[in-house]
Write a protein that holds these residues in place. Structure first.
Motif, short mmCIF file in Angstrom:
data_model
loop_
_atom_site.label_atom_id
_atom_site.label_comp_id
_atom_site.label_asym_id
_atom_site.label_seq_id
_atom_site.Cartn_x
_atom_site.Cartn_y
_atom_site.Cartn_z
N LEU A 14 0.83 -1.20 0.00
CA LEU A 14 0.00 0.00 0.00
C LEU A 14 0.87 1.26 0.00
O LEU A 14 0.62 2.19 -0.77
N LEU A 15 1.90 1.28 0.84
CA LEU A 15 2.80 2.43 0.88
C LEU A 15 3.56 2.59 -0.44
O LEU A 15 3.77 3.70 -0.92
N GLY A 16 3.97 1.47 -1.03
CA GLY A 16 4.65 1.52 -2.32
C GLY A 16 3.75 2.07 -3.41
O GLY A 16 4.18 2.89 -4.22
N ALA A 17 2.49 1.62 -3.42
CA ALA A 17 1.53 2.11 -4.41
C ALA A 17 1.27 3.60 -4.23
O ALA A 17 1.20 4.36 -5.21
N ALA A 18 1.13 4.03 -2.98
CA ALA A 18 0.91 5.45 -2.71
C ALA A 18 2.11 6.28 -3.16
O ALA A 18 1.95 7.36 -3.74
N LEU A 22 1.77 9.14 -5.96
CA LEU A 22 2.08 10.54 -5.66
C LEU A 22 3.28 11.04 -6.45
O LEU A 22 3.44 12.24 -6.64
N GLY A 23 4.11 10.13 -6.93
CA GLY A 23 5.24 10.51 -7.77
C GLY A 23 4.83 10.79 -9.21
O GLY A 23 5.58 11.38 -9.97
N ASN A 24 3.62 10.37 -9.57
CA ASN A 24 3.11 10.57 -10.92
C ASN A 24 2.43 11.95 -10.97
O ASN A 24 1.48 12.21 -10.24
N LYS A 28 -1.04 13.13 -9.11
CA LYS A 28 -0.91 14.15 -8.07
C LYS A 28 -1.77 15.37 -8.39
O LYS A 28 -2.46 15.89 -7.51
N SER A 29 -1.76 15.84 -9.64
CA SER A 29 -2.56 17.01 -9.99
C SER A 29 -4.05 16.71 -9.88
O SER A 29 -4.83 17.57 -9.46
N LEU A 30 -4.46 15.49 -10.20
CA LEU A 30 -5.86 15.10 -10.04
C LEU A 30 -6.25 15.13 -8.56
O LEU A 30 -7.31 15.66 -8.19
N LEU A 31 -5.40 14.57 -7.70
CA LEU A 31 -5.69 14.56 -6.26
C LEU A 31 -5.72 15.97 -5.68
O LEU A 31 -6.50 16.26 -4.77
N LEU A 32 -4.89 16.86 -6.22
CA LEU A 32 -4.93 18.26 -5.79
C LEU A 32 -6.23 18.93 -6.24
O LEU A 32 -6.85 19.66 -5.47
#
Length: 154
Positions: A14-18, A22-24, A28-32
């Motif tokens: 889970l941490l690896g996937a996150a 978040l590195g993508n 990241k812009s979608l989540l923002l």
């Protein structure tokens, strides 16, 4: 146990996937945009920063020196209760602790007898341990040593 090993593997996945997500930049812009992540400059409000806290227990164990008999050097175990109050630990208390550490370092000529400045790159705790314990209550961070816990547990 198998259950704890599976939990460990799941948490790592889970941490690896996150981390990958978040590195993508696109993810990241979608989540923002949808408000999952705070925008730059958006942090906790004044009320949250003023009412935050942390409550930690730090455990340490000192074993017999290599080649020495444990009968002559029984292990020593201790815990330290570290508590920070009246401030967000991710912002307010961290900056206050950093500032007080810097202020202590600026007085190293006066406090040299109380500082352990031997060695290469030092952490604040290894260099100014007792001084920090005395100074940080001024910024609502306290330390309480619980020595010899192995004697109380047996």
């Amino acid at each position: 146990s198998v259950k704890s090993r599976l939990g460990y593997i799941a948490a790592r996945a889970l941490l690896g996937a996150a981390n990958v997500a978040l590195g993508n930049k696109t993810v990241k812009s979608l989540l923002l945009r949808v408000g999952v992540l705070p925008k730059p400059g958006e942090g906790p409000g004044e009320k949250v920063r003023a009412s935050g806290y942390f409550n930690e227990w730090v455990y340490g164990k000192l074993s017999a020196p290599e080649g020495k008999d444990e009968k002559d050097f029984p292990p020593i175990e201790a815990m330290v209760h570290v508590e920070g109050t009246r401030g967000d630990p991710g912002y307010q208390l961290t900056s206050a602790m950093s500032l007080h550490t810097a202020l202590l370092l600026s007085r190293k000529a006066d406090l040299a007898s109380e500082m352990n400045m031997l060695g290469g790159v030092l952490t604040p705790a290894s260099c100014m341990g007792d001084l920090l314990w005395k100074e940080l209550p001024a910024v609502n961070v306290t330390f309480e040593l619980k020595p010899n816990i192995n004697q109380r547990l047996s």
